[in-house]
Design a protein around this motif. Structure first.
Motif, PDB file in Angstrom:
ATOM      1  N   ASP A 313       0.832  -1.196   0.000  1.00 55.24           N
ATOM      2  CA  ASP A 313       0.000   0.000   0.000  1.00 55.24           C
ATOM      3  C   ASP A 313       0.876   1.259   0.000  1.00 55.24           C
ATOM      4  OD1 ASP A 313      -2.661   1.207   0.204  1.00 55.24           O
ATOM      5  OD2 ASP A 313      -1.980   1.908   2.156  1.00 55.24           O
ATOM      6  N   ASP A 314       0.496   2.220  -0.824  1.00 60.51           N
ATOM      7  CA  ASP A 314       1.265   3.466  -0.880  1.00 60.51           C
ATOM      8  C   ASP A 314       1.269   4.145   0.495  1.00 60.51           C
ATOM      9  OD1 ASP A 314       1.743   3.098  -3.550  1.00 60.51           O
ATOM     10  OD2 ASP A 314       0.036   4.303  -4.217  1.00 60.51           O
ATOM     11  N   GLY A 315       2.423   4.588   0.893  1.00 55.34           N
ATOM     12  CA  GLY A 315       2.526   5.275   2.175  1.00 55.34           C
ATOM     13  C   GLY A 315       2.708   4.368   3.359  1.00 55.34           C
ATOM     14  N   PHE A 316       2.933   3.051   3.122  1.00 57.43           N
ATOM     15  CA  PHE A 316       3.081   2.115   4.245  1.00 57.43           C
ATOM     16  C   PHE A 316       4.266   2.503   5.130  1.00 57.43           C
ATOM     17  CE2 PHE A 316       5.340  -1.683   5.820  1.00 57.43           C
ATOM     18  CZ  PHE A 316       4.407  -2.126   6.744  1.00 57.43           C
ATOM     19  N   GLU A 317       5.407   2.800   4.495  1.00 56.90           N
ATOM     20  CA  GLU A 317       6.591   3.133   5.289  1.00 56.90           C
ATOM     21  C   GLU A 317       6.352   4.374   6.147  1.00 56.90           C
ATOM     22  OE1 GLU A 317       6.172   2.726   1.885  1.00 56.90           O
ATOM     23  OE2 GLU A 317       8.191   3.046   1.088  1.00 56.90           O
ATOM     24  N   ASP A 318       5.752   5.409   5.543  1.00 56.36           N
ATOM     25  CA  ASP A 318       5.507   6.642   6.292  1.00 56.36           C
ATOM     26  C   ASP A 318       4.551   6.393   7.452  1.00 56.36           C
ATOM     27  OD1 ASP A 318       7.149   8.030   4.577  1.00 56.36           O
ATOM     28  OD2 ASP A 318       5.508   8.616   3.242  1.00 56.36           O
ATOM     29  N   PHE A 319       3.543   5.542   7.217  1.00 55.44           N
ATOM     30  CA  PHE A 319       2.582   5.248   8.292  1.00 55.44           C
ATOM     31  C   PHE A 319       3.289   4.597   9.478  1.00 55.44           C
ATOM     32  CE2 PHE A 319      -0.176   2.271  10.493  1.00 55.44           C
ATOM     33  CZ  PHE A 319      -1.225   3.100  10.862  1.00 55.44           C
ATOM     34  N   VAL A 320       4.143   3.617   9.212  1.00 52.55           N
ATOM     35  CA  VAL A 320       4.844   2.916  10.294  1.00 52.55           C
ATOM     36  C   VAL A 320       5.730   3.888  11.070  1.00 52.55           C
ATOM     37  CG1 VAL A 320       6.543   1.123  10.834  1.00 52.55           C
ATOM     38  CG2 VAL A 320       4.780   0.703   9.097  1.00 52.55           C
ATOM     39  N   LEU A 321       6.478   4.705  10.358  1.00 55.01           N
ATOM     40  CA  LEU A 321       7.385   5.650  11.025  1.00 55.01           C
ATOM     41  C   LEU A 321       6.607   6.693  11.824  1.00 55.01           C
ATOM     42  CD1 LEU A 321       9.987   6.145   8.156  1.00 55.01           C
ATOM     43  CD2 LEU A 321      10.239   4.766  10.235  1.00 55.01           C
ATOM     44  N   GLU A 322       5.476   7.157  11.287  1.00 56.93           N
ATOM     45  CA  GLU A 322       4.662   8.130  12.012  1.00 56.93           C
ATOM     46  C   GLU A 322       4.047   7.522  13.269  1.00 56.93           C
ATOM     47  OE1 GLU A 322       1.823   9.538   9.232  1.00 56.93           O
ATOM     48  OE2 GLU A 322       3.299  10.608   7.990  1.00 56.93           O
ATOM     49  N   ALA A 323       3.627   6.254  13.182  1.00 52.96           N
ATOM     50  CA  ALA A 323       3.049   5.592  14.359  1.00 52.96           C
ATOM     51  C   ALA A 323       4.093   5.447  15.463  1.00 52.96           C
ATOM     52  CB  ALA A 323       2.499   4.228  13.964  1.00 52.96           C
ATOM     53  N   LEU A 324       5.297   5.070  15.102  1.00 48.64           N
ATOM     54  CA  LEU A 324       6.364   4.952  16.091  1.00 48.64           C
ATOM     55  C   LEU A 324       6.689   6.309  16.716  1.00 48.64           C
ATOM     56  CD1 LEU A 324       8.709   2.531  14.114  1.00 48.64           C
ATOM     57  CD2 LEU A 324       7.530   1.980  16.248  1.00 48.64           C
ATOM     58  N   ASP A 325       6.760   7.331  15.879  1.00 51.33           N
ATOM     59  CA  ASP A 325       7.087   8.668  16.378  1.00 51.33           C
ATOM     60  C   ASP A 325       5.983   9.219  17.267  1.00 51.33           C
ATOM     61  OD1 ASP A 325       8.813  11.124  16.256  1.00 51.33           O
ATOM     62  OD2 ASP A 325       6.981  11.940  15.375  1.00 51.33           O
ATOM     63  N   MET A 326       4.722   8.980  16.886  1.00 49.97           N
ATOM     64  CA  MET A 326       3.592   9.487  17.650  1.00 49.97           C
ATOM     65  C   MET A 326       3.589   8.936  19.073  1.00 49.97           C
ATOM     66  SD  MET A 326      -0.477   9.014  16.861  1.00 49.97           S
ATOM     67  CE  MET A 326      -0.276   9.771  15.246  1.00 49.97           C
ATOM     68  N   HIS A 327       3.955   7.663  19.233  1.00 47.85           N
ATOM     69  CA  HIS A 327       3.915   7.030  20.548  1.00 47.85           C
ATOM     70  C   HIS A 327       5.283   7.026  21.237  1.00 47.85           C
ATOM     71  CE1 HIS A 327      -0.232   5.648  20.060  1.00 47.85           C
ATOM     72  NE2 HIS A 327       0.084   5.336  18.825  1.00 47.85           N
ATOM     73  N   GLY A 328       6.256   7.627  20.584  1.00 47.19           N
ATOM     74  CA  GLY A 328       7.580   7.719  21.203  1.00 47.19           C
ATOM     75  C   GLY A 328       8.240   6.374  21.402  1.00 47.19           C
ATOM     76  N   VAL A 329       8.103   5.488  20.436  1.00 47.28           N
ATOM     77  CA  VAL A 329       8.631   4.131  20.557  1.00 47.28           C
ATOM     78  C   VAL A 329       9.956   4.022  19.815  1.00 47.28           C
ATOM     79  CG1 VAL A 329       8.222   1.703  19.985  1.00 47.28           C
ATOM     80  CG2 VAL A 329       6.339   3.131  20.792  1.00 47.28           C
ATOM     81  N   ASP A 330      10.928   3.381  20.448  1.00 47.05           N
ATOM     82  CA  ASP A 330      12.208   3.111  19.804  1.00 47.05           C
ATOM     83  C   ASP A 330      11.971   2.132  18.651  1.00 47.05           C
ATOM     84  OD1 ASP A 330      14.734   2.374  19.015  1.00 47.05           O
ATOM     85  OD2 ASP A 330      15.478   1.980  21.047  1.00 47.05           O
ATOM     86  N   PRO A 331      12.277   2.484  17.395  1.00 46.87           N
ATOM     87  CA  PRO A 331      12.030   1.588  16.247  1.00 46.87           C
ATOM     88  C   PRO A 331      12.705   0.231  16.390  1.00 46.87           C
ATOM     89  CG  PRO A 331      12.542   3.810  15.489  1.00 46.87           C
ATOM     90  CD  PRO A 331      12.821   3.776  16.968  1.00 46.87           C
ATOM     91  N   ARG A 332      13.779   0.148  17.180  1.00 44.94           N
ATOM     92  CA  ARG A 332      14.479  -1.128  17.332  1.00 44.94           C
ATOM     93  C   ARG A 332      13.669  -2.149  18.119  1.00 44.94           C
ATOM     94  NH1 ARG A 332      19.901   1.287  19.830  1.00 44.94           N
ATOM     95  NH2 ARG A 332      18.253   2.416  20.946  1.00 44.94           N
ATOM     96  N   ARG A 333      12.573  -1.704  18.724  1.00 41.93           N
ATOM     97  CA  ARG A 333      11.754  -2.620  19.535  1.00 41.93           C
ATOM     98  C   ARG A 333      10.629  -3.274  18.742  1.00 41.93           C
ATOM     99  NH1 ARG A 333       9.408   0.016  24.519  1.00 41.93           N
ATOM    100  NH2 ARG A 333       8.972  -2.171  24.998  1.00 41.93           N
ATOM    101  N   ILE A 334      10.546  -2.986  17.444  1.00 37.30           N
ATOM    102  CA  ILE A 334       9.487  -3.595  16.643  1.00 37.30           C
ATOM    103  C   ILE A 334      10.109  -4.340  15.469  1.00 37.30           C
ATOM    104  CG2 ILE A 334       9.085  -1.616  15.092  1.00 37.30           C
ATOM    105  CD1 ILE A 334       6.062  -2.251  15.390  1.00 37.30           C
TER     106      ILE A 334
END
Length: 490
Positions: A313-334
């Motif tokens: 789906d177009d924008g999948f990468e941006d959605f994942v990065l925005e979700a992590l940023d919104m909740h303040g989650v370290d990307p290395r934990r997913i």
């Protein structure tokens, strides 16, 4: 991994994932339902058999009274076959009963029409109309379980109907039913055929409408917060819980927990997987944010399965990065788990998307490794971090020398390429010991914990950490020296 469309680790399933959900559903369906198309189909066929018996049996004494022995014998044969089919279906042998009854009724109807149902100037044929019912039911069965035999029976019914409706041909040795009897039979058979056709159309309509009804229900579930994630522990070689696989569940207010495989196909058909998968990723990020406040849980990773339609789906990468940023989650934990269904199209584009997310720290895993034909090329071309040894290999590792050798080869290949190796579907201590000896880094399965709700998983992880800490303290505590006794000599 989040089961958007696979199976959960530790369950014995037949195929590729979808809830990773679908294997669980198939296993349950195979054990509890003779046929996935449900009790409605069984009831309908049993009702049709009873209808043939009830309507065909009264004609036997009529033809016997008229001394028309061949026609009476034909009706007895038809009623007997209907009774046999009913008993087979009642005994749970639905598929065998359907093919047997369709082939028999096709042959019986053609012979009956050419021998007894010979048209006259004032009374047309009628029995050949049952071929349309057989064709309709045959097509319905073909939709349930595709086979060339079923398709051949359906096509033959249509061809035979056209021939018998267009000609007055009969066998040279035909024994026509008297017109005064056929006049009554025309009305009875016309009503029966019409009723059966309506019933067959209703069955097909219900099966066609079911996915759309489930899609509507899923939309409502998303709005009313009926979906939730369950979590299954993942452990390392020391037995420490290092993460979890998230599994999607639908808690319906009236129907209870709906098996994931029962609604994933409907979501795919309705184009809902990007939205459903988006909810899963957002919920996984919310969960990791809550866990970050706990010293034990803040170290855990969370694996999330991504469907093919969601990943493309177009924008999948941006959605994942925005979700992590919104909740303040370290990307290395997913970790995002991909199956070959995600990878088979557009390898270059897939690699680019993976690289973009890996650059932010997100890990990628190839799930069900070894079950496809192209896994080795994926390992060579895609920037993956981890491979999961499929549960089917884990199960067979201790069942045969060939299975054991295959697992060793898969693990060695992954180790040589520098991947983290995860064995899923571990159910026994022997399986765990063997996979550990092969060199696997991480393990998952019923042996270490079944999927559980968030609160139960949190308690489980914290209790495991406390037990491990207590054991470590006990091992480090110096042994108490025995007290010296003073001996007085006097």
């Amino acid at each position: 991994m989040t089961c958007i469309h696979g199976r959960e680790s530790g369950e014995p399933p037949p195929s590729k994932k979808c809830e990773t959900m679908a294997a669980e559903h198939k296993r349950i369906s195979a054990a509890t339902e003779p046929d996935r198309q449900s009790r409605r189909l069984i009831f309908s066929y049993k009702a049709a058999c009873l209808l043939i018996i009830v309507t065909g049996l009264p004609w036997v004494p009529v033809f016997l009274w008229r001394h028309e022995w061949p026609i009476a014998a034909a009706n007895i044969l038809m009623v007997s076959m209907a009774a046999v089919s009913w008993m087979l279906i009642h005994a749970g042998r639905l598929n065998f009963a359907l093919i047997l009854s369709e082939v028999f009724m096709l042959a019986f109807t053609v012979v009956y029409v050419l021998t007894f149902d010979v048209p006259s100037g004032g009374v047309p044929r009628i029995t050949h109309l049952y071929l349309l019912v057989l064709a309709l039911l045959g097509y319905f069965n073909y939709l349930r379980r595709k086979s060339l035999l079923q398709l051949a029976v359906t096509g033959t019914c249509i061809v035979a109907f056209v021939f018998l409706a267009s000609t007055s041909y009969a066998f040279p040795f035909a024994y026509p039913i008297a017109d005064e009897v056929r006049v009554v039979g025309i009305w009875i058979n016309s009503v029966l055929v019409t009723g059966m056709m309506c019933g067959g159309v209703y069955l097909i309509q219900r099966e066609v409408k079911r996915p759309s009804a489930l899609a509507i229900g899923l939309n409502r579930a998303l709005r009313q917060q009926q979906l939730e994630l369950h979590f299954q522990p993942q452990i390392n070689r020391t037995g420490e819980i290092i993460g979890a696989e998230a599994l999607l569940r639908w808690q319906h207010p009236k129907r209870g927990q709906i098996p994931p495989g029962a609604f994933i196909d409907a979501a795919e058909e309705a184009g809902m997987m990007p939205r459903l998968g988006g909810w899963v990723i957002a919920e996984a990020c919310r969960t990791l944010a809550r866990w970050s406040e706990d010293p034990v849980l803040s170290r855990l990773t969370l694996s999330v399965n991504v469907s093919a339609s969601q990943f493309r789906d177009d924008g999948f990468e941006d959605f994942v990065l925005e979700a992590l940023d919104m909740h303040g989650v370290d990307p290395r934990r997913i970790k995002l788990e991909l199956t070959e269904s995600v990878l088979v199209e557009g390898l270059a584009q897939t690699a680019a998307r993976i690289e973009k997310l890996r650059a932010a720290g997100i890990g990628f895993s190839l799930d069900d490794f070894g079950t496809g034909y192209s896994s080795l090329s994926y390992l060579r071309q895609l920037p993956l971090d981890e491979i999961k040894v499929d549960r089917s290999f884990v199960r067979e590792a201790l069942e045969s020398d060939r299975g054991a050798a295959l697992v060793k080869s898969i693990v060695k290949l992954g180790l040589d390429l520098g991947f983290t190796i995860v064995a899923e579907g571990i159910e026994t201590p022997d399986q765990h010991a063997y996979l550990e000896a092969c060199g696997c880094h991480e393990f998952q399965g019923y042996l270490f914990g079944r999927p559980m709700q968030a609160q139960a998983f949190v308690a489980h992880a914290q209790n495991a950490a406390l037990a491990a800490a207590a054991e470590a303290d006990s091992a480090e505590m110096p042994r108490a020296r025995p007290a010296r006794r003073r001996v007085l000599v006097g």
